[in-house]
Design a protein around this motif. Sequence first.
Motif, PDB file in Angstrom:
ATOM      1  N   GLU A 254       0.863  -1.182   0.000  1.00 19.87           N
ATOM      2  CA  GLU A 254       0.000   0.000   0.000  1.00 19.87           C
ATOM      3  C   GLU A 254       0.896   1.227   0.000  1.00 19.87           C
ATOM      4  O   GLU A 254       1.721   1.411   0.902  1.00 19.87           O
ATOM      5  CB  GLU A 254      -0.911  -0.020   1.224  1.00 19.87           C
ATOM      6  N   VAL A 255       0.732   2.050  -1.009  1.00 25.75           N
ATOM      7  CA  VAL A 255       1.665   3.140  -1.253  1.00 25.75           C
ATOM      8  C   VAL A 255       1.211   4.407  -0.543  1.00 25.75           C
ATOM      9  O   VAL A 255       0.126   4.935  -0.814  1.00 25.75           O
ATOM     10  CB  VAL A 255       1.806   3.399  -2.762  1.00 25.75           C
ATOM     11  N   VAL A 282       3.747  -2.735   3.783  1.00 28.87           N
ATOM     12  CA  VAL A 282       3.787  -4.074   3.200  1.00 28.87           C
ATOM     13  C   VAL A 282       2.935  -4.986   4.072  1.00 28.87           C
ATOM     14  O   VAL A 282       3.178  -5.112   5.271  1.00 28.87           O
ATOM     15  CB  VAL A 282       5.231  -4.606   3.121  1.00 28.87           C
ATOM     16  N   ALA A 283       1.916  -5.614   3.457  1.00 32.07           N
ATOM     17  CA  ALA A 283       0.988  -6.452   4.209  1.00 32.07           C
ATOM     18  C   ALA A 283       0.915  -7.846   3.598  1.00 32.07           C
ATOM     19  O   ALA A 283       0.918  -7.996   2.371  1.00 32.07           O
ATOM     20  CB  ALA A 283      -0.398  -5.812   4.231  1.00 32.07           C
ATOM     21  N   LEU A 284       0.835  -8.868   4.468  1.00 30.50           N
ATOM     22  CA  LEU A 284       0.730 -10.254   4.025  1.00 30.50           C
ATOM     23  C   LEU A 284      -0.695 -10.748   4.193  1.00 30.50           C
ATOM     24  O   LEU A 284      -1.522 -10.130   4.871  1.00 30.50           O
ATOM     25  CB  LEU A 284       1.688 -11.138   4.833  1.00 30.50           C
ATOM     26  N   LYS A 288       0.000  -9.912   8.853  1.00 30.79           N
ATOM     27  CA  LYS A 288       1.249  -9.292   9.287  1.00 30.79           C
ATOM     28  C   LYS A 288       1.571  -8.134   8.358  1.00 30.79           C
ATOM     29  O   LYS A 288       1.320  -8.209   7.152  1.00 30.79           O
ATOM     30  CB  LYS A 288       2.391 -10.311   9.275  1.00 30.79           C
ATOM     31  N   ALA A 289       2.122  -7.072   8.918  1.00 30.29           N
ATOM     32  CA  ALA A 289       2.384  -5.885   8.104  1.00 30.29           C
ATOM     33  C   ALA A 289       3.583  -5.131   8.664  1.00 30.29           C
ATOM     34  O   ALA A 289       3.958  -5.300   9.833  1.00 30.29           O
ATOM     35  CB  ALA A 289       1.161  -4.972   8.063  1.00 30.29           C
ATOM     36  N   ASN A 304       6.755 -14.301   6.789  1.00 35.15           N
ATOM     37  CA  ASN A 304       7.208 -13.340   7.778  1.00 35.15           C
ATOM     38  C   ASN A 304       7.859 -12.158   7.067  1.00 35.15           C
ATOM     39  O   ASN A 304       8.407 -12.306   5.971  1.00 35.15           O
ATOM     40  CB  ASN A 304       8.220 -13.978   8.740  1.00 35.15           C
ATOM     41  N   ILE A 305       7.804 -10.992   7.701  1.00 31.66           N
ATOM     42  CA  ILE A 305       8.403  -9.789   7.134  1.00 31.66           C
ATOM     43  C   ILE A 305       9.562  -9.362   8.018  1.00 31.66           C
ATOM     44  O   ILE A 305       9.410  -9.218   9.233  1.00 31.66           O
ATOM     45  CB  ILE A 305       7.384  -8.634   7.060  1.00 31.66           C
ATOM     46  N   LYS A 306      10.704  -9.164   7.399  1.00 32.19           N
ATOM     47  CA  LYS A 306      11.871  -8.650   8.112  1.00 32.19           C
ATOM     48  C   LYS A 306      12.254  -7.311   7.493  1.00 32.19           C
ATOM     49  O   LYS A 306      12.524  -7.230   6.299  1.00 32.19           O
ATOM     50  CB  LYS A 306      13.051  -9.617   8.020  1.00 32.19           C
TER      51      LYS A 306
END
Length: 392
Positions: A254-255, A282-284, A288-289, A304-306
């Motif tokens: 999402e910008v 950034v969303a999964l 998770k975001a 997972n987001i790192k």
Amino acid sequence: MNKQTISGFIRDYLHHKLNEKQKAQLETWYLLKAEENKSVEMPIAYEKLEAKIWNKIIADVSQTTQELPKVQKLKQSYRRIISIGIAASLILIAGIGYLVLKNNANTPDRFVIAKKYDLPAGTDKATLTLSDGKVIDLNKDAVGKIAAEAGIEITRSVDGTLVYKALNTGKSAGFNTITTPIGGQYAVILPDGSKVWLNAGSSLKYPTAFAENGREVALTGEGYFEVAHREGPKGRVPFSVTVVKNQTPSERVEVLGTHFNINAYADEPFINTTLLIGSVKVALNNNKAALLKPGQTARLSNENIKVQQADTEMAVAWKNGEFVFREDLRSAMRKVARWYDVEIIYDETAPEDLMLGGWMSRGTNISEVLNHIQLTGKVHFKLEGRRVIVSK
């Protein structure tokens, strides 16, 4: 580099004014001087070789620089570089327009890819699939109007960019898809004025006219976005990118800002979203975001987001017409494969953990890239048609 450029770089280096790319260019120039002075048949002791190289460097710049008394600092700096074992990899940093690899008598034959087997770099080419299923080859159409549908006019600008213009006919919007092949790249200006660059082997699906309450596109492969600000009846109109990897929507970007790069190739271990300007979320699919700040990368792995500090130069090098290799050999060769449309084959002797560092122009033939990587002395390439055999 000519003498004036060399002396200017040395002067700026001594005053800490060089950026990272300029430092890399100067370091590469120094190390290629070392390569020119090597004797394969009659090895020279390290100290004598270093003195010989440095005397040649001083001779090269003595007529144009006033900083020679300080230049020993530069020499000491490079001695440290060489002593920790990364000198060979820095040779990769040579770029077209700055350095030319000299295939002199002292260069072993196994380090030279013959020109007759050479392959050219990729080019601007893509296909555009309209909502009615018609496919247009963007590599062959002339500049100017190429199509009109669903209330929009599609043209190609002089620089090859695809441009959409709304005709306000009241027709309902359809979806178009622009697809780049392996060995191709393309840029498109969307109906809202946003510009997207697509790397090789990528695609972007988007509506021919965006809704008033949202702008949504879908990306596979790699794309660089510069999103235009747009106001609607209820304020700012959001822009979002659905990232598709292995034919599965993997994340949604999402910008909230403007300039960012997304790398989501199927053969890459991660999806990397790198922000340069503004902010993105950034969303999964599992809710998770992460919210990114400029200079950060969101790395998606195993749902997972790192978030980590980004190497922005490397992330957008392809869009700027460059290779930046600050990575392992196999990661670098995936870039080479996509841009030159070749298959990479590793034999049993190919190094597993060789780390590279450097940059080159993406506009050069594949032989230039492979020859420079081979100067590490730790890897060898053999070019057979569109197959690159990698060995030790």
